[in-house]
Design a protein around this motif. Structure first.
Motif, PDB file in Angstrom:
ATOM      1  N   ASP A  96      -1.371   7.644  -6.664  1.00  0.00           N
ATOM      2  CA  ASP A  96      -1.967   8.046  -5.388  1.00  0.00           C
ATOM      3  C   ASP A  96      -2.365   6.861  -4.511  1.00  0.00           C
ATOM      4  O   ASP A  96      -2.845   7.054  -3.391  1.00  0.00           O
ATOM      5  N   ALA A  97      -2.178   5.645  -5.029  1.00  0.00           N
ATOM      6  CA  ALA A  97      -2.509   4.461  -4.242  1.00  0.00           C
ATOM      7  C   ALA A  97      -1.460   4.263  -3.150  1.00  0.00           C
ATOM      8  O   ALA A  97      -0.339   4.757  -3.233  1.00  0.00           O
ATOM      9  N   GLY A  98      -1.822   3.504  -2.141  1.00  0.00           N
ATOM     10  CA  GLY A  98      -0.888   3.236  -1.050  1.00  0.00           C
ATOM     11  C   GLY A  98       0.305   2.416  -1.509  1.00  0.00           C
ATOM     12  O   GLY A  98       0.255   1.720  -2.522  1.00  0.00           O
ATOM     13  N   LYS A  99       1.377   2.492  -0.747  1.00  0.00           N
ATOM     14  CA  LYS A  99       2.619   1.814  -1.103  1.00  0.00           C
ATOM     15  C   LYS A  99       2.442   0.297  -1.048  1.00  0.00           C
ATOM     16  O   LYS A  99       1.858  -0.248  -0.106  1.00  0.00           O
ATOM     17  N   LEU A 100       2.944  -0.383  -2.098  1.00  0.00           N
ATOM     18  CA  LEU A 100       2.961  -1.849  -2.151  1.00  0.00           C
ATOM     19  C   LEU A 100       4.360  -2.299  -2.543  1.00  0.00           C
ATOM     20  O   LEU A 100       5.037  -1.619  -3.320  1.00  0.00           O
TER      21      LEU A 100
ATOM     22  N   VAL B 271       0.403   0.006  -9.960  1.00  0.00           N
ATOM     23  CA  VAL B 271      -0.374   0.116 -11.192  1.00  0.00           C
ATOM     24  C   VAL B 271      -1.676  -0.647 -10.997  1.00  0.00           C
ATOM     25  O   VAL B 271      -1.745  -1.603 -10.216  1.00  0.00           O
ATOM     26  N   GLU B 272      -2.703  -0.190 -11.708  1.00  0.00           N
ATOM     27  CA  GLU B 272      -3.993  -0.878 -11.688  1.00  0.00           C
ATOM     28  C   GLU B 272      -4.089  -1.775 -12.907  1.00  0.00           C
ATOM     29  O   GLU B 272      -3.900  -1.315 -14.042  1.00  0.00           O
TER      30      GLU B 272
ATOM     31  N   ILE C 257       0.003  -7.726  -4.404  1.00  0.00           N
ATOM     32  CA  ILE C 257      -1.357  -7.493  -4.905  1.00  0.00           C
ATOM     33  C   ILE C 257      -2.224  -6.928  -3.788  1.00  0.00           C
ATOM     34  O   ILE C 257      -2.201  -7.421  -2.654  1.00  0.00           O
ATOM     35  N   ALA C 258      -2.990  -5.906  -4.142  1.00  0.00           N
ATOM     36  CA  ALA C 258      -4.021  -5.375  -3.239  1.00  0.00           C
ATOM     37  C   ALA C 258      -5.299  -5.251  -4.058  1.00  0.00           C
ATOM     38  O   ALA C 258      -5.309  -4.603  -5.105  1.00  0.00           O
TER      39      ALA C 258
ATOM     40  N   VAL D  71      -1.177  -3.622  -8.225  1.00  0.00           N
ATOM     41  CA  VAL D  71       0.054  -4.388  -8.067  1.00  0.00           C
ATOM     42  C   VAL D  71       1.201  -3.409  -7.843  1.00  0.00           C
ATOM     43  O   VAL D  71       1.311  -2.393  -8.547  1.00  0.00           O
ATOM     44  N   GLY D  72       2.065  -3.723  -6.886  1.00  0.00           N
ATOM     45  CA  GLY D  72       3.184  -2.859  -6.593  1.00  0.00           C
ATOM     46  C   GLY D  72       4.290  -2.960  -7.622  1.00  0.00           C
ATOM     47  O   GLY D  72       4.480  -4.003  -8.261  1.00  0.00           O
TER      48      GLY D  72
END
Length: 309
Positions: free
Chosen positions: A253-257, A278-279, A262-263, A271-272
């Motif tokens: 559900d995280a935004g696209k990377l 993935v977290e 890295i966000a 990390v995309g």
């Protein structure tokens, strides 16, 4: 039966303890790999099996090669009826296989003929198998191809690392090995040839194999990291230095990377991948202690657009 037990790492200890506690069997000696360097000081240390045997007052044999004449002569002198094996870590020549009347019986951590080789648990996790297990079989010259005495199965959990799964299999497998030896001794257990179909191979996973490909789907990244935990350890590079990566959490559900991008927030590092992010969980930067991804992020202070590669 009079036994000579062969094994080396912690994984072999539940089986050795079970045999030492058995009133039916005598462990006359153990065979293990030679002392090896470990720890920060790189000092020489005996294997876990050697340590337990020495504490129990049992003779310890540490041949550089199992084909060494001195080792074979000593094994003949001890005269074992059978040699149970758990994660010994070296090939056994035919001259050694011929010594015990009941042969060498190996506890292998897969349901044979699946995952023959040095890393069956890692490959089961990496492949995404739902079930694995353990098998006892008589060792023959061909790798993990001997006739099977007994099998147990174990569910692979969604968050299993190879280390956690192997620990459960080692405990359950100790009972299987003991029951196998009991059955061999009293003649109630007969080994049966492995099926010709369903053979798969599980070679050792190298450090290079453990490098994360962030263009792969998130599920593949998750499986690789769990398969390589604790060894050899999944890794990536950040600012030109290697970072070990512990188990991750899928974050669909995280935004696209972009792959490897890295966000970070004060509490979460994403990390995309080739699908969704993935977290990160635990990380270990080169030359430093293991820490949470959030701790690591606060220390390095990511810039926009930085990546793991």
């Amino acid at each position: 039966m009079r036994l000579v037990f062969a094994g080396t790492p912690d994984t072999a200890l539940p089986s050795l303890r079970a045999l030492l506690d058995s009133p039916r069997h005598e462990v006359a000696a153990v065979v293990t790999r030679p002392d090896a360097q470990s720890g920060r000081g790189r000092k020489m240390h005996p294997s876990p099996v050697a340590q337990l045997a020495e504490e129990s007052g049992i003779e310890v044999l540490k041949p550089a090669k199992a084909a060494d004449p001195e080792f074979l002569d000593r094994l003949r002198a001890i005269g074992p009826d059978c040699c149970p094996v758990v994660a010994y870590g070296a090939l056994l020549p035919q001259a050694a296989l011929d010594i015990p009347a009941q042969g060498w019986i190996n506890l292998h951590f897969s349901v044979l003929p699946a995952w023959r080789g040095a890393a069956p648990v890692q490959h089961a996790v990496l492949r995404g198998d739902d079930v694995t297990g353990a098998s006892t079989f008589r060792i023959v010259k061909e790798l993990d191809a001997g006739p099977v005495f007994g099998v147990l199965t174990e569910q692979i959990r969604p968050d299993d690392t190879s280390g956690a799964l192997l620990a459960r299999l080692a405990e359950a497998g100790a009972g299987l090995l003991l029951a196998t030896l009991d059955g061999v001794e009293d003649g109630t257990l007969e080994a049966r040839p492995q099926p010709a179909d369903g053979v798969s191979l599980a070679p050792k996973i190298s450090v290079e194999d453990a490098r994360i490909d962030w263009t792969a789907p998130a599920m593949r990244v998750d499986r690789l990291v769990r398969a390589c935990t604790p060894a050899p350890g999944a890794w990536a590079e950040f600012r030109g230095q290697r970072v070990k990566i512990g188990p991750v959490r899928l974050a669909p559900d995280a935004g696209k990377l972009a792959p490897g991008e890295i966000a970070a927030t004060p509490k979460v590092v994403l990390v995309g991948t080739g699908s969704h992010p993935v977290e990160l969980g635990e990380v270990q930067p080169q030359g430093k202690r293991q820490m949470t991804a959030a701790e690591w992020g606060r220390g390095v202070r990511f810039s926009d657009g930085e990546t793991l590669v």
